[in-house]
Design a protein around this motif. Structure first.
Motif, PDB file in Angstrom:
ATOM      1  N   LYS A  43       2.317   6.333   5.895  1.00  0.00           N
ATOM      2  CA  LYS A  43       3.003   5.327   5.261  1.00  0.00           C
ATOM      3  C   LYS A  43       4.298   4.629   6.273  1.00  0.00           C
ATOM      4  O   LYS A  43       4.366   3.413   6.322  1.00  0.00           O
ATOM      5  CB  LYS A  43       4.139   6.398   4.385  1.00  0.00           C
ATOM      6  N   PHE A  55      -5.612   5.516   2.501  1.00  0.00           N
ATOM      7  CA  PHE A  55      -5.151   4.534   2.830  1.00  0.00           C
ATOM      8  C   PHE A  55      -4.228   4.521   4.157  1.00  0.00           C
ATOM      9  O   PHE A  55      -3.866   5.664   5.045  1.00  0.00           O
ATOM     10  CB  PHE A  55      -3.670   4.621   2.247  1.00  0.00           C
ATOM     11  N   SER A  62       0.555  -1.278   0.000  1.00  0.00           N
ATOM     12  CA  SER A  62      -0.181   0.122  -0.202  1.00  0.00           C
ATOM     13  C   SER A  62       1.193   1.232  -0.131  1.00  0.00           C
ATOM     14  O   SER A  62       0.301   2.616  -0.250  1.00  0.00           O
ATOM     15  CB  SER A  62      -1.027  -0.153   1.395  1.00  0.00           C
ATOM     16  N   SER A  80       2.142   1.199   6.619  1.00  0.00           N
ATOM     17  CA  SER A  80       2.074   0.828   5.770  1.00  0.00           C
ATOM     18  C   SER A  80       3.121  -0.887   6.303  1.00  0.00           C
ATOM     19  O   SER A  80       2.274  -2.108   6.163  1.00  0.00           O
ATOM     20  CB  SER A  80       2.325   1.165   4.522  1.00  0.00           C
TER      21      SER A  80
END
Ligand code: KG4
Ligand code: ZN
Length: 345
Positions: free
Chosen positions: A309, A306, A287, A312
């Motif tokens: 980061k 999402f 992702s 992820s």
């Protein structure tokens, strides 16, 4: 508000985190992760025994660091949550044993957590689950180095039963995972392990249409994936046309990435439509992929979410957050001396 110390050691990230919360609120107070990439890179992939040994060295420092960053003492922790499946068994056992020792010493409950439920949870970190911008039902694409699956999730995390992963599964990879497809084809192109983000970066200047690689199970009327044919096809193409410079590698990277993303995106959008969801969530290491994020936002009719980061890829905050839910649902246990780790999911 309770405070949970989460521990993650299922693969090559050794991580501890403190998350505070109540049902539906997961506030990350600290995360400390030691990534073993440089220990495994010389071998081109994760070596289980190297992972176990490094977890042994790193577990105590990351736990102490997570506690210090959260400005807490051991006794401020209300419970310990630990990944106990699935993963490398030796690596898992380091985390499970550390968690048992800690919970026993502090006389606090222990909460075993399934790594993939942690990934499902990663998008809810530092948000409330009443948050209006992740409407339920939602369709989750979980794409990591070890798994690729689709889950139709009806309710916010606080309502999740311990069987959520099984109950919500609507599709999965029949062979390689998407992250594995990135890593194995990146390796064929000479990129270091793990290759996902190298392929992502290299593809930015490449020609996506230069090579036509197979899109697994494209015409099958289900939500399963297959990536092993892609790997073989890429190996043959590289043998026929060995890349001679950075542009050649970029063209390969862009064409490979587009084949993987076409599979992920077409099945995800079709599953979202069939399950009449109000949103799509994409979690797991893949992702982090820039083009996946751009394409999903452009191609989906429902809003797409999402994780940040940093959440992820593998870390312990997502494990601690599952622990918050379990604790409030009365699923933390003080009877944990028999707790074990399990390689299979
Ligand atoms: O979720 P994760 O950290 O670990 C597992 O549970 O497997 O996922 C790691 C995977 C690796 O295969 C890695 O190459 C892939 O996620 N990955 C990416 C990107 N960043 C990490 N794949 C594609 N594009 C990226 N930017
Ligand atoms: Zn993972």
């Amino acid at each position: 508000m309770i405070r949970i110390l989460g521990i993650e050691s299922s693969c090559d990230e050794c991580s501890a985190s403190v998350v505070s919360g109540e049902l539906g609120t997961y506030k990350v107070l600290s995360v400390s992760t030691y990534s073993q990439i440089k220990e495994h890179a010389p071998f081109g992939g994760v070596v289980p025994e190297v992972a176990s040994r490094n977890h042994l060295l790193q577990m105590q420092p990351v736990m102490l660091d997570a506690l210090e960053k959260a400005k807490m003492k051991w006794t401020d922790i209300d419970a310990v949550a630990v990944t106990n499946r699935p993963g490398l068994i030796g690596a898992l056992l380091v985390g499970v044993t550390a968690a048992k020792a800690l919970a026993y010493t502090l006389k606090k409950p222990l909460i075993p957590v399934h790594h993939l439920e942690g990934h499902l949870m990663s998008v809810f970190l530092s948000r409330t689950d009443e948050n209006p911008w992740i409407p339920f039902p939602t369709l989750v694409l979980l794409a990591s180095g070890g798994h690729t699956q689709l889950h139709a999730i009806q309710d916010s995390p606080s309502k999740w039963e311990p069987t959520i992963l099984k109950d919500s599964l609507v599709g999965r990879s029949l062979d390689d995972a998407a992250g594995e497809a990135f890593d194995k084809t990146a390796k064929l192109l000479g990129f270091p392990y793990p290759g996902g983000h190298h392929l992502d970066a290299a593809s930015k200047t490449g020609d996506r249409k230069k090579y036509d690689f197979p899109r697994g199970l494209e015409r099958k009327d289900n939500f399963d994936f297959s990536f092993s044919g892609l790997k073989t096809s890429v190996a043959n193409a590289i043998q026929k046309n060995p890349p001679a410079n950075a542009q050649d590698r970029a063209d390969f990277a862009a064409s490979i990435q587009e084949a993987i993303l076409d599979s992920l995106i077409s099945k995800t959008l079709r599953a979202a439509q069939e399950h009449r969801v109000k949103s799509i969530v994409i979690v797991g290491g893949v992702s982090a992929n820039q083009r996946l994020r751009e394409r999903m936002n452009a191609e989906s009719k429902v809003p797409v979410f999402f994780p940040d980061k940093e959440f992820s890829t593998d870390q312990a905050a997502m494990i601690a957050a599952v622990g918050v839910n379990r604790f409030y649902r009365g699923e933390a246990t003080s009877d944990f001396l028999e707790l074990n780790g399990f390689a299979a999911s």
